[in-house]
Scaffold this active site. Structure first.
Site, PDB file in Angstrom:
ATOM      1  N   LYS A 176     -21.663 -16.480  -0.538  1.00  0.00           N
ATOM      2  CA  LYS A 176     -23.082 -16.223  -0.320  1.00  0.00           C
ATOM      3  C   LYS A 176     -23.747 -15.337  -1.360  1.00  0.00           C
ATOM      4  CE  LYS A 176     -23.019 -16.866   4.605  1.00  0.00           C
ATOM      5  NZ  LYS A 176     -23.046 -16.235   5.903  1.00  0.00           N
TER       6      LYS A 176
ATOM      7  N   GLY B  71     -13.771  -3.607   0.293  1.00  0.00           N
ATOM      8  CA  GLY B  71     -15.131  -3.143   0.574  1.00  0.00           C
ATOM      9  C   GLY B  71     -15.542  -1.991  -0.327  1.00  0.00           C
TER      10      GLY B  71
ATOM     11  N   ARG C 148       0.823  -1.223   0.000  1.00  0.00           N
ATOM     12  CA  ARG C 148       0.000   0.000   0.000  1.00  0.00           C
ATOM     13  C   ARG C 148       0.853   1.268   0.000  1.00  0.00           C
ATOM     14  NH1 ARG C 148      -4.716  -2.100   4.054  1.00  0.00           N
ATOM     15  NH2 ARG C 148      -6.016  -2.963   2.422  1.00  0.00           N
TER      16      ARG C 148
ATOM     17  N   GLY D 229     -12.906  -8.480  -3.012  1.00  0.00           N
ATOM     18  CA  GLY D 229     -13.073  -9.692  -2.226  1.00  0.00           C
ATOM     19  C   GLY D 229     -12.040 -10.756  -2.487  1.00  0.00           C
TER      20      GLY D 229
HETATM   21  P1  AMP Z   1     -16.776 -14.151  -0.645  1.00  0.00           P
HETATM   22  O1  AMP Z   1     -16.042 -13.451   0.461  1.00  0.00           O
HETATM   23  O2  AMP Z   1     -18.250 -14.042  -0.581  1.00  0.00           O
HETATM   24  O3  AMP Z   1     -16.205 -13.807  -2.011  1.00  0.00           O
HETATM   25  O4  AMP Z   1     -16.550 -15.716  -0.399  1.00  0.00           O
HETATM   26  C1  AMP Z   1     -15.291 -16.287  -0.485  1.00  0.00           C
HETATM   27  C2  AMP Z   1     -15.318 -17.592   0.233  1.00  0.00           C
HETATM   28  O5  AMP Z   1     -16.240 -18.455  -0.387  1.00  0.00           O
HETATM   29  C3  AMP Z   1     -13.998 -18.298   0.172  1.00  0.00           C
HETATM   30  O6  AMP Z   1     -13.462 -18.350   1.458  1.00  0.00           O
HETATM   31  C4  AMP Z   1     -14.348 -19.677  -0.357  1.00  0.00           C
HETATM   32  O7  AMP Z   1     -13.695 -20.701   0.361  1.00  0.00           O
HETATM   33  C5  AMP Z   1     -15.816 -19.756  -0.161  1.00  0.00           C
HETATM   34  N1  AMP Z   1     -16.433 -20.691  -1.108  1.00  0.00           N
HETATM   35  C6  AMP Z   1     -16.305 -20.702  -2.430  1.00  0.00           C
HETATM   36  N2  AMP Z   1     -16.965 -21.734  -2.973  1.00  0.00           N
HETATM   37  C7  AMP Z   1     -17.551 -22.403  -1.954  1.00  0.00           C
HETATM   38  C8  AMP Z   1     -18.362 -23.581  -1.881  1.00  0.00           C
HETATM   39  N3  AMP Z   1     -18.700 -24.248  -2.975  1.00  0.00           N
HETATM   40  N4  AMP Z   1     -18.768 -23.978  -0.666  1.00  0.00           N
HETATM   41  C9  AMP Z   1     -18.417 -23.274   0.441  1.00  0.00           C
HETATM   42  N5  AMP Z   1     -17.656 -22.169   0.432  1.00  0.00           N
HETATM   43  C10 AMP Z   1     -17.224 -21.730  -0.756  1.00  0.00           C
END
Ligand code: AMP
Length: 396
Positions: free
Chosen positions: A198, A377, A35, A354
């Site tokens: 999610k 974020g 950074r 992310g």
């Molecule tokens: P996000 O912060 O919403 O982008 O989510 C990222 C996280 O989603 C990572 O830590 C991944 O390990 C998790 N992830 C990705 N695919 C899956 C899956 N099929 N089942 C459970 N967790 C997942």
């Protein structure tokens, strides 16, 4: 967009909100200077245009008041080394002594102020505090994209005290320009890959992005909510039952807007959430009870190869599977490779907001895509179509 490249500062103090929220080790040494390094072109541009950079930042989450471990004095050596200039440190970010120090600095020197969040007023966006901060500069520059989604004193409120005397730093300008290349000037076909855990955390992004796309690729854990909404059997895969209807609506919008949606065709399933689990590949909508999809399968990757290599603009947000587990990282790694190939063929690719940023760094492929966003974020909120206070404060 006015940036520090466009202004002759004529010996004035340029108060710059930077993002020096860097990790320190037990000996209070900087362990990752990315950074600080990123801000050097902004600092050089100010120096070249005869300005005196007065830098301000937060570091960590102080409780309110001085904490040695979170003092920005810890980064001064790194800053001197990277900038090649002398850095004077002000032990408070406001007050008479600090103002005097900034006024005594000469062209070619840099002043670094103490951690803004030692004062709780910073995060509250307190106006009097912002006014006190403003005494340290004749010109205001925001180069902290990572906090641009917060209306804090130093990131937004302070701009009121610099009417006609404010500009973007080069980190911030690059973030805005690159995300605009995707959101507003994307050369078709425009493809977004949205993955991660999610649906609930990605709805606003999907709603904002979908009408601008030609292709929407959905991967990661969130894909299973979509597959279930379409009547598929997803076994014990991650699912948000409260969002089945939302998923259905997103699919309907996509159809109305002529956006092609790609859900995983097959998945790599595990019998427990573990890197050591038994593995089995199946159709993504035919997962047996007791098994959960943790990555996309080979058929899915074949299909994505075609879509991605035809795309001229690609946005990637969120991993395709549990890339932290070596046995389930393949889908994410292969998608990164496909994006790199498309980029080599002339596509513009942006990775942002992310865990896909963490993934591309893990694979050492940051330089094989067009742009990797620095603001987690903030980039998420930008992609959601929200107006970021830190950007608005400068543009107004
Ligand atoms: P996000 O912060 O919403 O982008 O989510 C990222 C996280 O989603 C990572 O830590 C991944 O390990 C998790 N992830 C990705 N695919 C899956 C899956 N099929 N089942 C459970 N967790 C997942």
């Amino acid at each position: 967009m006015t940036t520090v490249n466009d202004i002759d500062f004529k010996g004035q103090r340029v108060l710059v909100r930077v993002d020096f929220n860097v990790p320190l080790n037990k000996n209070l040494e900087v362990t990752d200077d990315t950074r600080i390094r990123a801000t050097i072109p902004t600092i050089r541009a100010i120096l070249k245009n005869r300005g005196i950079p007065v830098l301000m930042s937060h570091l960590g989450r102080p409780k309110g008041g001085y904490e040695k471990e979170l003092s920005l004095e810890n980064i001064v050596d790194t800053l001197e080394k990277l900038s090649g200039q002398t850095v004077f440190f002000a032990t408070d970010c406001i007050g008479k002594g600090t103002e005097e120090l900034t006024r005594s600095a000469k062209t070619g020197e840099i002043v670094m102020l103490e951690n803004l969040r030692f004062h709780t007023e910073e995060s509250k966006g307190n106006r009097e505090f912002a006014e006190k901060l403003s005494k340290n500069g004749d010109f205001y520059v925001n180069d902290a994209f990572g906090t641009a989604h917060r209306a804090h004193a130093s990131t937004a409120i302070i701009a009121d005290f610099f009417k006609g005397k404010k500009a973007f730093g080069l980190v911030m300008a690059a973030e805005i320009e690159n995300v605009s290349k995707v959101l507003h000037q994307g050369k078709p076909p425009v493809t977004a890959i949205v993955g991660g855990a999610k649906v609930s955390s990605k709805i606003s992004i999907l709603e904002n992005l979908t009408p601008r796309l030609d292709n929407l690729i959905i991967g990661g854990g969130m894909a299973f909510t979509f597959i279930k909404a379409k009547g598929g059997n997803i076994g014990s895969s991650l699912v948000e039952d409260d969002y089945l209807e939302t998923a259905q609506k997103i699919l309907e919008t996509a159809e109305k807007e002529n956006v092609k949606v790609f859900l995983p065709q097959d998945s790599v399933n595990a019998d427990s959430f573990s890197d050591e689990a038994e593995r089995k590949i199946s159709r993504a909508d035919h997962i047996e009870e007791g098994w959960m999809g943790l990555d996309v399968g080979p058929q899915t990757l074949n299909e994505l190869e075609e879509v991605l290599l035809e795309s001229k603009t690609i946005l990637w947000n969120g991993p395709m599977g549990v890339f932290e587990f070596s046995n389930f990282e393949r889908g994410t790694r292969e998608v990164a490779k496909l994006i790199a190939r498309a980029t080599e063929q002339g596509a513009f690719s942006l990775v942002g907001g992310g865990d896909s940023v963490a993934a591309i760094k893990k694979f050492g492929m940051e330089n094989e895509v067009s742009y990797v966003s620095t603001g987690g974020g903030a980039m998420l909120e930008y992609l959601e179509g929200k107006e970021l206070p830190g950007i608005k404060a400068i543009s107004q």
